[in-house]
Design an enzyme around this catalytic site. Sequence first.
Site, PDB file in Angstrom:
ATOM      1  N   SER A 292       0.852  -1.203   0.000  1.00 22.02           N
ATOM      2  CA  SER A 292       0.000   0.000   0.000  1.00 22.02           C
ATOM      3  C   SER A 292       0.878   1.240   0.000  1.00 22.02           C
ATOM      4  O   SER A 292       2.083   1.166   0.251  1.00 22.02           O
ATOM      5  CB  SER A 292      -0.879   0.014   1.244  1.00 22.02           C
ATOM      6  OG  SER A 292      -0.068   0.240   2.384  1.00 22.02           O
ATOM      7  N   LYS A 293       0.242   2.367  -0.235  1.00 20.27           N
ATOM      8  CA  LYS A 293       0.988   3.627  -0.233  1.00 20.27           C
ATOM      9  C   LYS A 293       1.568   3.858   1.154  1.00 20.27           C
ATOM     10  O   LYS A 293       2.682   4.342   1.300  1.00 20.27           O
ATOM     11  CB  LYS A 293       0.065   4.779  -0.645  1.00 20.27           C
ATOM     12  CG  LYS A 293       0.750   6.116  -0.492  1.00 20.27           C
ATOM     13  CD  LYS A 293       0.058   7.229  -1.176  1.00 20.27           C
ATOM     14  CE  LYS A 293       0.854   8.507  -1.091  1.00 20.27           C
ATOM     15  NZ  LYS A 293       1.163   8.943   0.269  1.00 20.27           N
ATOM     16  N   ARG A 294       0.785   3.489   2.160  1.00 23.04           N
ATOM     17  CA  ARG A 294       1.266   3.702   3.520  1.00 23.04           C
ATOM     18  C   ARG A 294       2.560   2.927   3.789  1.00 23.04           C
ATOM     19  O   ARG A 294       3.492   3.437   4.413  1.00 23.04           O
ATOM     20  CB  ARG A 294       0.183   3.311   4.524  1.00 23.04           C
ATOM     21  CG  ARG A 294       0.438   4.022   5.840  1.00 23.04           C
ATOM     22  CD  ARG A 294      -0.474   3.614   6.935  1.00 23.04           C
ATOM     23  NE  ARG A 294      -1.872   3.747   6.576  1.00 23.04           N
ATOM     24  CZ  ARG A 294      -2.845   3.185   7.300  1.00 23.04           C
ATOM     25  NH1 ARG A 294      -2.546   2.498   8.376  1.00 23.04           N
ATOM     26  NH2 ARG A 294      -4.094   3.320   6.942  1.00 23.04           N
TER      27      ARG A 294
END
Length: 537
Positions: A292-294
């Site tokens: 994920s981007k996180r």
Amino acid sequence: MHLSLPQPITGRSSFEFLTFASLFLSFKMKDVRVRFAPSPTGALHIGGVRTALYNYLLAKQFKGTLILRIEDTDQTRFVPGAEEYITQSLAWVGIQIDEGVTVGGPHEPYRQSERKSIYNEYVQKLLDSGHAYYAFDTEEELEAMRDRLKNAGSSNQQYSATTRMIMNNSLTLSEAETKKNLEEGVNYVVRLKVPDDEEVSLQDLIRGEVTVHSSQIDDKVLIKSDGMPTYHLANVVDDYLMKISHVIRGEEWLPSAPLHVLLYRFFGWENDMPRFAHLPLLLKPDGNGKLSKRDADKMGFPIFPLNWTDPKTEELAKGFRESGYLPEALINFLAFLGWNPGTTQEIFSMDELAQAFSLERIGKAGARFDIQKAQWFNQQYLKAKSDEMLTEYLLNSLRQENITCSTEKALKICSIMKERVTFTQDFWEHGKFFFHAPTSYDEQVIAKKWNEDAVKVLTMFSQEIIKTPTLSANLAKELLESVTAKLGIGTGKILQALRVTITGNASGPDLMMTMEILGKEEVANRIKHALQTLKTV
Ligand code: GLU
């Protein structure tokens, strides 16, 4: 979407593999027409770039057509600027579009929001043939249905064959009532009437046979209350009208594929159904779960091809381009995320990839997003560039810093640094000392290596170099060796002290060449400064 991911009911046996190969081969005869169909809901995720790449490679290999279609029917998720971002990203990595929003083509328009009347025409066919129906249920009625089912202990609270006959729709209302509702402008959606008890199968080119029982599929909305089609309807209608031969997309769409198969069947397009290939997920670098981007933010690497400023939060996410990755290195890295050539060759140009690529060699297992591998590819591509090309990166950075530098000097710097850089900006980032004298010195080196011997050698060395007409790397080496010999001190013992004096750092490119590039005055000044500053330490 609550569908569990359909699992292939059998593994791929050799017999199946043959069938699968011949199925695929039969397409070699036909035109390969593939599409990349992103929704403009934000920046293009790097996984989307991989999807676009695999589509592009297949099209290129078979001299087919790659279409860029913008799937913007969900007005609530539309993000301004996202479409431009997608086209710029594709252009940067070198994925050329043959037909689509930017270039036009025989199936215009390529933006789904501009094709509303086409979807209405097709949904009418499903309504007429009884495969779709109007549903007038309000939000409250839908909620009440879900609550009732939940309270009755049902695990499945979908609008489906089991529930549709107790709801407010054209199947339960009389024809006159339905007509009245429509005439009075009562809010409605159009839903697909999914068969209640049958297996829906498809042959996925990567996962083999995928079968889902129709009871697992809900009566999906095809036309929303705002009159826009849903993804499912628009996607199938467009793939058919645009004569798509292969649908290559992320695995997250696999649960939707059986529904799409039903749509093809109800439209009577079974013989024109594209081949499906659902690409494996991109996993976090440790292989634990979806990337994920996180995760990327936490681990400090980009997840978008180009810089992206979120229009709502104004938060800037750094792109691969701005982080110093070369597009060809990124492409090479992405190509290997799920696919492999079956040989040990790792470096592939776009043309070589197009030749070697095959859907058969894409694995089912998720692909670990190993950012170190991306860096390795970048290093390889940087190293392979000529010094002249690398010099451009350095000169670019210098221009931004308002520093002037001769091409000759930039060339020399790049040629001794190229083995040590990972990113385009590293020539500047790791080579600042060529332009600014150090203002601090690596503390560990000072603690270990700054001693009387070092002071003696450096003092005499700076006196010697200043006497020479020009300081070459060879001369620097000779002088240093003669000084250490005179003083009876091993050269090896003071090299690190000399380096830290000149560059401030514990390690770096060839020290003698570094001194040649800096010139005798600068080297002597730096030594002088170190002798003055470090005496007091
Ligand atoms: N619009 C979908 C997406 O953004 C496309 C899925 C597909 O390729 O069918 O992922």
